[in-house]
Design a protein around this motif. Structure first.
Motif, PDB file in Angstrom:
ATOM      1  N   PRO A  27     -27.363  43.927  12.303  1.00  0.00           N
ATOM      2  CA  PRO A  27     -27.575  43.953  10.847  1.00  0.00           C
ATOM      3  C   PRO A  27     -28.125  45.296  10.380  1.00  0.00           C
ATOM      4  N   LEU A  28     -27.423  45.889   9.436  1.00  0.00           N
ATOM      5  CA  LEU A  28     -27.849  47.156   8.836  1.00  0.00           C
ATOM      6  C   LEU A  28     -27.852  46.992   7.326  1.00  0.00           C
ATOM      7  N   GLY A  29     -29.011  47.118   6.714  1.00  0.00           N
ATOM      8  CA  GLY A  29     -29.092  46.977   5.268  1.00  0.00           C
ATOM      9  C   GLY A  29     -28.637  45.614   4.790  1.00  0.00           C
ATOM     10  N   GLY A  30     -28.857  44.587   5.601  1.00  0.00           N
ATOM     11  CA  GLY A  30     -28.535  43.228   5.188  1.00  0.00           C
ATOM     12  C   GLY A  30     -27.112  42.780   5.497  1.00  0.00           C
ATOM     13  N   LYS A  31     -26.336  43.606   6.201  1.00  0.00           N
ATOM     14  CA  LYS A  31     -24.978  43.192   6.565  1.00  0.00           C
ATOM     15  C   LYS A  31     -24.610  43.799   7.914  1.00  0.00           C
ATOM     16  N   PRO A  32     -23.700  43.162   8.647  1.00  0.00           N
ATOM     17  CA  PRO A  32     -23.327  43.667   9.975  1.00  0.00           C
ATOM     18  C   PRO A  32     -22.787  45.095   9.902  1.00  0.00           C
ATOM     19  N   SER A  37     -17.822  49.740   7.308  1.00  0.00           N
ATOM     20  CA  SER A  37     -16.538  50.442   7.397  1.00  0.00           C
ATOM     21  C   SER A  37     -15.417  49.624   6.765  1.00  0.00           C
ATOM     22  N   ILE A  38     -15.450  48.313   6.947  1.00  0.00           N
ATOM     23  CA  ILE A  38     -14.438  47.454   6.326  1.00  0.00           C
ATOM     24  C   ILE A  38     -14.475  47.617   4.812  1.00  0.00           C
ATOM     25  N   ILE A  62     -16.674  38.002  11.579  1.00  0.00           N
ATOM     26  CA  ILE A  62     -17.277  38.841  10.533  1.00  0.00           C
ATOM     27  C   ILE A  62     -16.182  39.558   9.751  1.00  0.00           C
ATOM     28  N   ALA A  63     -15.216  40.113  10.473  1.00  0.00           N
ATOM     29  CA  ALA A  63     -14.124  40.847   9.822  1.00  0.00           C
ATOM     30  C   ALA A  63     -13.323  39.933   8.902  1.00  0.00           C
ATOM     31  N   LEU A 106     -11.050  54.434  11.527  1.00  0.00           N
ATOM     32  CA  LEU A 106     -12.420  54.449  11.016  1.00  0.00           C
ATOM     33  C   LEU A 106     -13.330  53.794  12.046  1.00  0.00           C
ATOM     34  N   GLN A 107     -14.144  54.566  12.711  1.00  0.00           N
ATOM     35  CA  GLN A 107     -15.048  53.992  13.699  1.00  0.00           C
ATOM     36  C   GLN A 107     -16.195  53.271  12.990  1.00  0.00           C
ATOM     37  N   PRO A 108     -16.506  52.041  13.419  1.00  0.00           N
ATOM     38  CA  PRO A 108     -17.557  51.279  12.747  1.00  0.00           C
ATOM     39  C   PRO A 108     -18.952  51.858  12.936  1.00  0.00           C
TER      40      PRO A 108
END
Length: 236
Positions: A27-32, A37-38, A62-63, A106-108
């Motif tokens: 989790p980063l900033g409240g989202k995976p 990137s998506i 998640i995606a 795009l690397q996540p």
């Protein structure tokens, strides 16, 4: 679509990461992490499809929740440490190209990259009639001030005399930042290799958008920046 060409975004996210386990779903900033990137790809005005290639069921879920395409779980043969991004690119193009002309990797692990960076890089791709465009950022420290050390730690000839000057007087060097890779699909499939030629052009990104998360320290730094609002939110 841009200039009549269909654009496919590919986000590769295998599960195996030794230095930072399960990093793509942290989790980063409240989202995976992968969702950053998506969402950047989905906000692009040029990208037509967003495919996530993963061998991780959780990442796939998640995606899908973020409306990305997950056509399958990645085969084990493409999920090892020995598997390259080129291997994944060729496999995805072979199976899921869907008449796309351009592929954007795009690397996540580059969550601070914004949709405006993707769009500007695609515009550069056409402006230059490029075969490929790769994102770079200025080096934080000049490589002219680095060198090997002898076993005895002597610094004799460590820096060439002509390079002993103020840092602001040194020539600017650039490094790959891992955020954006754009390829003409026909050219990539013809040569089956990634190389830097006269038809490869650099898209320059500011350092503050160029963090590539590979370790816990990298993640902690980006998490602090996101939490403090230390990077521009105008493109959100």
């Amino acid at each position: 679509m841009i200039n009549g060409k269909k654009v496919l975004a590919l986000i590769p996210a295998r599960s195996g990461s030794k230095r930072l386990p399960k990093k793509n779903k942290l989790p980063l900033g409240g989202k995976p992490l992968i969702s950053w990137s998506i969402q950047a790809a989905q906000k692009s005005k040029y990208i037509d499809e967003v495919i996530v290639s993963t061998d991780d069921v959780d990442v796939a879920e998640i995606a899908l929740k973020h409306n990305a395409i997950v056509p399958e779980l990645r085969p084990k043969s493409l999920s090892s440490d020995a598997s390259s991004s080129l291997d994944v690119l060729i496999y995805v193009i072979d199976k899921f190209r869907h008449n796309s002309d351009i592929i954007v990797l795009l690397q996540p692990t580059s969550p601070l990259r914004k949709q405006i960076h993707i769009d500007e890089a695609l515009e550069l791709f056409f402006e230059k009639s490029a075969n490929s465009v790769v994102s770079v950022t200025p080096c934080e420290h000049s490589p002219l001030w680095s060198n090997f050390l002898a076993n005895d730690l002597s610094m004799k000839n460590f820096i060439e005399p002509e390079e002993i000057k103020r840092s602001q007087d040194l020539e600017v060097f650039y490094r790959l930042n891992g955020a954006i890779y754009i390829y003409d699909i026909d050219d990539l499939m013809l040569n089956k290799k990634v190389e830097y030629t006269e038809n490869t052009f650099a898209y320059i990104m500011d350092n503050k958008f160029s963090y590539d998360i590979d370790t816990q320290l990298d993640f902690d730094v980006v998490e602090a920046l996101v939490g403090a609002g230390s990077f521009d939110r105008e493109f959100e």
